[in-house]
Design an enzyme around this catalytic site. Structure first.
Site, PDB file in Angstrom:
ATOM      1  N   LYS A  48      27.951  42.445  50.135  1.00 49.47           N
ATOM      2  CA  LYS A  48      27.589  41.170  49.506  1.00 49.47           C
ATOM      3  C   LYS A  48      27.644  40.053  50.548  1.00 49.47           C
ATOM      4  O   LYS A  48      28.708  39.751  51.077  1.00 49.47           O
ATOM      5  CB  LYS A  48      28.551  40.829  48.368  1.00 49.47           C
ATOM      6  CG  LYS A  48      28.066  39.607  47.578  1.00 49.47           C
ATOM      7  CD  LYS A  48      29.098  39.051  46.630  1.00 49.47           C
ATOM      8  CE  LYS A  48      30.024  38.079  47.294  1.00 49.47           C
ATOM      9  NZ  LYS A  48      29.361  36.864  47.804  1.00 49.47           N
ATOM     10  N   GLU A  97      43.885  25.207  58.030  1.00 48.01           N
ATOM     11  CA  GLU A  97      42.550  25.414  58.582  1.00 48.01           C
ATOM     12  C   GLU A  97      41.614  24.359  57.992  1.00 48.01           C
ATOM     13  O   GLU A  97      41.540  24.219  56.770  1.00 48.01           O
ATOM     14  CB  GLU A  97      42.080  26.822  58.186  1.00 48.01           C
ATOM     15  CG  GLU A  97      40.787  27.230  58.801  1.00 48.01           C
ATOM     16  CD  GLU A  97      40.421  28.675  58.480  1.00 48.01           C
ATOM     17  OE1 GLU A  97      40.604  29.091  57.323  1.00 48.01           O
ATOM     18  OE2 GLU A  97      39.939  29.376  59.380  1.00 48.01           O
ATOM     19  N   GLU A 152      39.814  40.148  57.458  1.00 52.71           N
ATOM     20  CA  GLU A 152      39.693  39.241  58.614  1.00 52.71           C
ATOM     21  C   GLU A 152      39.630  37.843  58.026  1.00 52.71           C
ATOM     22  O   GLU A 152      38.637  37.474  57.396  1.00 52.71           O
ATOM     23  CB  GLU A 152      38.431  39.618  59.398  1.00 52.71           C
ATOM     24  CG  GLU A 152      38.470  39.121  60.820  1.00 52.71           C
ATOM     25  CD  GLU A 152      37.881  37.741  60.948  1.00 52.71           C
ATOM     26  OE1 GLU A 152      38.664  36.770  60.825  1.00 52.71           O
ATOM     27  OE2 GLU A 152      36.672  37.629  61.142  1.00 52.71           O
ATOM     28  N   CYS A 203      36.256  31.222  62.241  1.00 56.19           N
ATOM     29  CA  CYS A 203      37.633  31.602  61.882  1.00 56.19           C
ATOM     30  C   CYS A 203      38.565  31.518  63.082  1.00 56.19           C
ATOM     31  O   CYS A 203      39.734  31.201  62.937  1.00 56.19           O
ATOM     32  CB  CYS A 203      37.662  32.987  61.265  1.00 56.19           C
ATOM     33  SG  CYS A 203      36.788  34.208  62.236  1.00 56.19           S
TER      34      CYS A 203
HETATM   35  P1  NAI Z   1      35.615  32.550  50.510  1.00 59.51           P
HETATM   36  O1  NAI Z   1      36.704  33.345  51.064  1.00 59.51           O
HETATM   37  O2  NAI Z   1      35.693  32.128  49.076  1.00 59.51           O
HETATM   38  O3  NAI Z   1      34.211  33.312  50.669  1.00 59.51           O
HETATM   39  C1  NAI Z   1      33.967  34.399  51.527  1.00 59.51           C
HETATM   40  C2  NAI Z   1      33.221  35.483  50.770  1.00 59.51           C
HETATM   41  O4  NAI Z   1      34.059  36.010  49.747  1.00 59.51           O
HETATM   42  C3  NAI Z   1      31.961  35.042  50.075  1.00 59.51           C
HETATM   43  O5  NAI Z   1      31.008  36.079  50.157  1.00 59.51           O
HETATM   44  C4  NAI Z   1      32.404  34.863  48.638  1.00 59.51           C
HETATM   45  O6  NAI Z   1      31.368  34.986  47.710  1.00 59.51           O
HETATM   46  C5  NAI Z   1      33.399  35.967  48.481  1.00 59.51           C
HETATM   47  N1  NAI Z   1      34.415  35.769  47.455  1.00 59.51           N
HETATM   48  C6  NAI Z   1      34.882  34.609  46.941  1.00 59.51           C
HETATM   49  N2  NAI Z   1      35.823  34.855  46.009  1.00 59.51           N
HETATM   50  C7  NAI Z   1      35.965  36.195  45.949  1.00 59.51           C
HETATM   51  C8  NAI Z   1      36.803  37.067  45.181  1.00 59.51           C
HETATM   52  N3  NAI Z   1      37.701  36.602  44.328  1.00 59.51           N
HETATM   53  N4  NAI Z   1      36.693  38.403  45.380  1.00 59.51           N
HETATM   54  C9  NAI Z   1      35.818  38.890  46.282  1.00 59.51           C
HETATM   55  N5  NAI Z   1      35.003  38.117  47.006  1.00 59.51           N
HETATM   56  C10 NAI Z   1      35.071  36.785  46.857  1.00 59.51           C
HETATM   57  O7  NAI Z   1      35.427  31.269  51.398  1.00 59.51           O
HETATM   58  P2  NAI Z   1      34.716  29.906  50.972  1.00 59.51           P
HETATM   59  O8  NAI Z   1      35.169  29.448  49.633  1.00 59.51           O
HETATM   60  O9  NAI Z   1      33.278  30.077  51.150  1.00 59.51           O
HETATM   61  O10 NAI Z   1      35.305  28.910  52.033  1.00 59.51           O
HETATM   62  C11 NAI Z   1      36.552  28.289  51.802  1.00 59.51           C
HETATM   63  C12 NAI Z   1      37.371  28.284  53.053  1.00 59.51           C
HETATM   64  O11 NAI Z   1      37.633  29.619  53.468  1.00 59.51           O
HETATM   65  C13 NAI Z   1      36.710  27.659  54.244  1.00 59.51           C
HETATM   66  O12 NAI Z   1      36.819  26.276  54.248  1.00 59.51           O
HETATM   67  C14 NAI Z   1      37.485  28.298  55.350  1.00 59.51           C
HETATM   68  O13 NAI Z   1      38.698  27.633  55.524  1.00 59.51           O
HETATM   69  C15 NAI Z   1      37.729  29.688  54.856  1.00 59.51           C
HETATM   70  N6  NAI Z   1      36.731  30.652  55.373  1.00 59.51           N
HETATM   71  C16 NAI Z   1      37.093  31.437  56.405  1.00 59.51           C
HETATM   72  C17 NAI Z   1      36.179  32.299  56.944  1.00 59.51           C
HETATM   73  C18 NAI Z   1      36.537  33.182  58.072  1.00 59.51           C
HETATM   74  O14 NAI Z   1      35.660  33.674  58.757  1.00 59.51           O
HETATM   75  N7  NAI Z   1      37.791  33.448  58.312  1.00 59.51           N
HETATM   76  C19 NAI Z   1      34.809  32.379  56.469  1.00 59.51           C
HETATM   77  C20 NAI Z   1      34.543  31.559  55.331  1.00 59.51           C
HETATM   78  C21 NAI Z   1      35.483  30.706  54.835  1.00 59.51           C
END
Ligand code: NAI
Length: 776
Positions: free
Chosen positions: A190, A390, A263, A297
């Site tokens: 996804k 972060e 990650e 990240c």
């Molecule tokens: P997120 O962690 O919610 O989203 C990442 C992925 O997980 C997306 O594909 C999303 O649809 C999916 N997702 C969301 N909730 C889920 C759940 N309960 N179960 C399974 N999959 C789920 O991140 P978001 O809300 O887009 O960004 C929020 C913060 O997260 C950012 O401001 C940043 O601080 C952090 N982040 C860190 C990343 C990294 O590479 N370490 C990448 C993206 C966000």
């Protein structure tokens, strides 16, 4: 006019990349997308819009996957998996290679599509994201080719659910899909809801490559779809995203026998010493925190600069910030593009709004819309929330340090552990500090370098598991052998109240001392004939805390040389051998069988084996296509808590202890529950073998009661369970607190007499990737 004057007066004209082909590709697909399941696109259905964050324009309509969509994707992956694995490594390599070639042929389409969808500068998507994604497929085509020869005895997990974020949409897809496919898994992936287009374009390339139906399935949607994938009948979940969601996934997968890699986030330190090349370090910061608008990240988001140069360094930095060009991401002259979505922009703004310290916003034009200026916040105390949280945007926080020791302490003062950069022209300083930084990836005089050959991943709340390199393959394979189910063993019972032999007062062994249990309780231990052989203390949570504290205090062991650790282990082996008859007789009584002598011999052999390994489970040097090498160093996890197996009470105990301490860990071991006295006898061997106090701590008591305490303890870095009681659920759930690594038994019996291979050594170490300049 001199060249200098030309440079100073030259205006940059726009150099826009055309969006034509990418928009045409979207239009050709009808601008409405379904999912890619079982080798074909499904009809588009109800969903959401995907927008270009730089302009706000709608690019396409995407479908929110229903439960039925996820089910059918997982079913397609399940059907395809045996055939895909049976193709063999070389067979699969051909497809991976074909995918790499197709990505290369369509590189510009993919780059423009990525920039349109995500807002990142075309310079980055064209020169970094897409080439690295291709490289990942090429590299893993090679891994598929070599799998049978180089990874004997390892097989695919089966079906992998993979969830990726929006910051590097295609690159994260490549990091997930390439190793999974190479090892014979099939996938349901996804993409993030804001950035699904390159994943759908990749699906189209899978079709063109003739990839067998069902090997790659792509479903679109938001977090709810992610939750459905996590809840589905998959064998492994791989996730990149926020720590908060990672923790939720750890909890949701607990006890289901599913492999997991996470990650997650970071607040990576960027340490600049006064003898650094300051201009390079400033330029490095541009790549550390303004690359991809800081939505990285492993962004170097926490600047630590040595006090003496702090003022001049920050002045240079501000001057450089003022020259950054923000604007249309499709313009090839642009340094900083659009924030991925207004939601994220508002989040960044809210975090900066309440900031203390001195806030400096780059003095450069900021276009209307979803753009945020490069920002520097200095003068914050280490405990300030902005030094810890972060921000995930183009915002750098800065603080100062005086000595290398203070730099290390400040750098490590974080709940994360993803990456770190160290800048110094003094090789001694740089290479002394690098290994002391607690992070999965460390760059010396560089930042944000990535390659398929170099493992990437974090420690602590940055998650666990590695992507890339040989270590990355561990996440997509498991040992092939399946054995009989593990049957719980009850403790022998008896009526006798008088011990038959000399009364032995077993105690707990904490910090190198024999101690009474905190609660003051013990239980009677009987032999196989039901005769009373002694009492074993019943440890409680206070004893666990004391043992963990003792283990933490023995940090010197992790810094000791491998040679010294080997010597100590040989000595333990020798001392056990010297007491062979005594241990064998006791083991015979416990089991009622004449197997004690063989068990002691095997335990001695195991000690010698791990003594041998102590200085041979080396790191590696990885050939990365950049000016430098990446060292894959093996570092101890730290403090490991382990529940020892019930069967083979001595050999099992030694098999768990020896690899852990050989690799430099300190351990808290809970002895076999039905047969605890083999372990308590063993502390006498430890006491005579120069094992420093606190390196091995031994508890006895109920596995079910102690497991959650160990798993939840914030100062334990990894928890292992070989208990036959089904404790995987409680351990994995409790481990979600600090996201520690867990290794729980898979419900199968383990032959403790058989050579354990490298599994224990892998589990006892973290691979730290250290990038160093090397060669011109
Ligand atoms: P997120 O962690 O919610 O989203 C990442 C992925 O997980 C997306 O594909 C999303 O649809 C999916 N997702 C969301 N909730 C889920 C759940 N309960 N179960 C399974 N999959 C789920 O991140 P978001 O809300 O887009 O960004 C929020 C913060 O997260 C950012 O401001 C940043 O601080 C952090 N982040 C860190 C990343 C990294 O590479 N370490 C990448 C993206 C966000």
């Amino acid at each position: 006019m001199s060249v200098k004057e030309i440079f100073e007066t030259m205006e940059y004209g726009p150099a826009p990349e055309s969006a034509g082909d990418a928009l045409a590709w979207i239009t050709d697909q009808g601008a409405r997308f379904g999912h890619f399941i079982d080798g074909a696109f499904t009809a588009p259905s109800e969903g959401f819009e995907s927008r270009n964050p730089a302009t706000g324009e709608v690019l396409a309509e995407l479908t929110q996957a229903s439960q039925a969509d996820v089910d059918s994707a997982v079913a397609a992956a399940r059907r395809a998996q045996p055939g895909w694995a049976a193709l063999g490594g070389p067979g699969r390599a051909r497809y991976l290679y074909a995918l790499a070639r197709l990505m290369q042929k369509h590189a510009r389409l993919l780059a423009v599509l990525e920039t349109l969808d995500n807002g990142k500068p075309i310079r980055e998507s064209r020169d970094i994201d897409i080439p690295l994604a291709q490289r990942h497929f090429y590299y893993h085509a090679g891994m598929a080719q070599l799998m049978e020869e180089e990874l004997p005895g390892r097989v695919a997990h089966g079906v992998c659910g993979q969830i990726v974020p929006w910051n590097f949409p295609l690159l994260m897809l490549a990091w997930k899909i390439a190793p999974a496919l190479a090892m014979g898994n099939t996938v349901v992936l996804k993409p993030a809801e804001w950035t699904s287009l390159t994943a759908l374009c990749f699906a189209d390339l899978c079709r063109q490559a003739g990839l067998p139906a069902g090997v790659v399935n792509i479903v679109t949607g938001d977090g709810a779809v992610g939750e459905r994938i996590v809840a589905a009948e998959v064998d492994k979940i791989a996730f990149t995203g926020s720590t908060e969601v990672g923790r939720r996934i750890r909890t949701a997968t607990a006890g289901r026998g599913i492999a997991l890699t996470l990650e997650l986030g970071g607040k990576s330190p960027y340490v600049v010493f006064e003898d650094a090349d300051l201009d390079s370090a400033v330029e490095g910061l541009v790549d550390a925190i303004w690359f991809n608008q800081g939505q990285v990240c492993c962004a170097g988001s926490r600047l630590l600069v040595q006090e003496g140069i702090s003022e001049s360094f920050l002045a240079r930095l501000r001057a450089r910030m003022d020259k950054l060009r923000l604007g249309d991401p499709l313009d090839k002259c642009i340094d900083v593009g659009a924030i991925v979505d207004p939601v994220q922009k508002d989040r960044i703004a809210a975090l900066v709004e309440g900031a203390g310290g001195e806030v400096y916003r780059a003095d450069c034009p900021v276009p209307e819309g979803c753009f945020y200026p490069p920002t520097l916040i200095s003068g914050l105390s280490p405990a300030d929330p902005l030094m810890q949280e972060e921000i995930f945007g183009p915002v750098l926080v800065a603080s100062t340090f005086r000595t290398p020791a203070e730099a290390i302490a400040l750098a490590n003062d974080t709940r994360y552990g993803l990456a770190a950069s160290v800048w110094s022209e003094n090789i001694n300083t740089a290479l002394d500090v690098a290994p002391k930084l607690e992070a999965g990836v460390i760059w010396v005089n560089g930042t944000n370098m990535f390659d398929a050959a170099a493992g990437f991943g974090g420690l602590r709340e940055s998650g666990f598991g590695r992507e890339g390199g040989w270590e990355g393959l561990m996440a997509y394979t498991r040992p092939a052998e399946t054995s009989a189910p593990l049957v719980p063993r009850a403790a022998p019972q008896g009526d006798a109240v008088e011990p038959q032999a000399v009364d032995r007062t077993a105690k707990l062994y904490i910090g190198g001392k024999q101690v009474r249990p905190d609660g003051g309780y013990a239980r009677n231990v009987h032999d196989a004939q039901g005769r009373l052989v002694g009492q074993a203390p019943i440890a409680n949570r206070k004893d666990v805390r004391n043992a963990v504290e003792a283990a933490r205090g023995a940090a010197g062991w992790s810094a000791a040389t491998a040679h010294l650790r080997a010597q100590v282990l040989y000595y333990v082996g020798e001392n056990l051998a010297a007491r062979r008859e005594e241990f064998a007789a006791r083991l015979d009584r416990m089991s009622g069988e004449a197997t004690g002598a063989a068990e002691v011999d095997a335990a001695v052999d195991r000690l010698f084996t791990y003594a041998a390994w102590a200085d041979k489970f080396d790191g590696q040097v990885r050939s990365v296509p950049l000016r430098g090498v990446a060292l894959a160093m093996r570092a101890p996890c730290g403090v490991i808590g382990a529940l020892c197996p019930e069967e083979a009470p001595l050999l099992g105990f030694v098999s768990v202890m020896a690899p852990a301490i050989a690799m430099g860990n300190r351990v808290v071991l809970v002895a076999s529950e039905p047969h605890p006295l083999a372990a308590t006898d063993f502390y006498q061997v430890l006491e005579t073998s120069d094992v420093p106090g606190g390196v091995v701590n031994i508890l006895t008591g109920s596995h079910a009661e102690l497991a959650p305490v160990l798993a939840a303890h914030m100062d334990v870095e990894a928890v292992w369970s070989f208990s036959s009681a089904d404790l995987s659920g409680v351990i994995e759930r409790e481990a979600a607190g600090n996201l520690k690594r867990s290794w729980v038994n898979d419900g199968r019996a383990r032959d403790w007499h058989a050579a354990p291979g490298r599994a224990f050594l892998d589990a006892a170490t973290e691979v730290k990737t250290v990038w160093i300049p090397y060669g011109a």
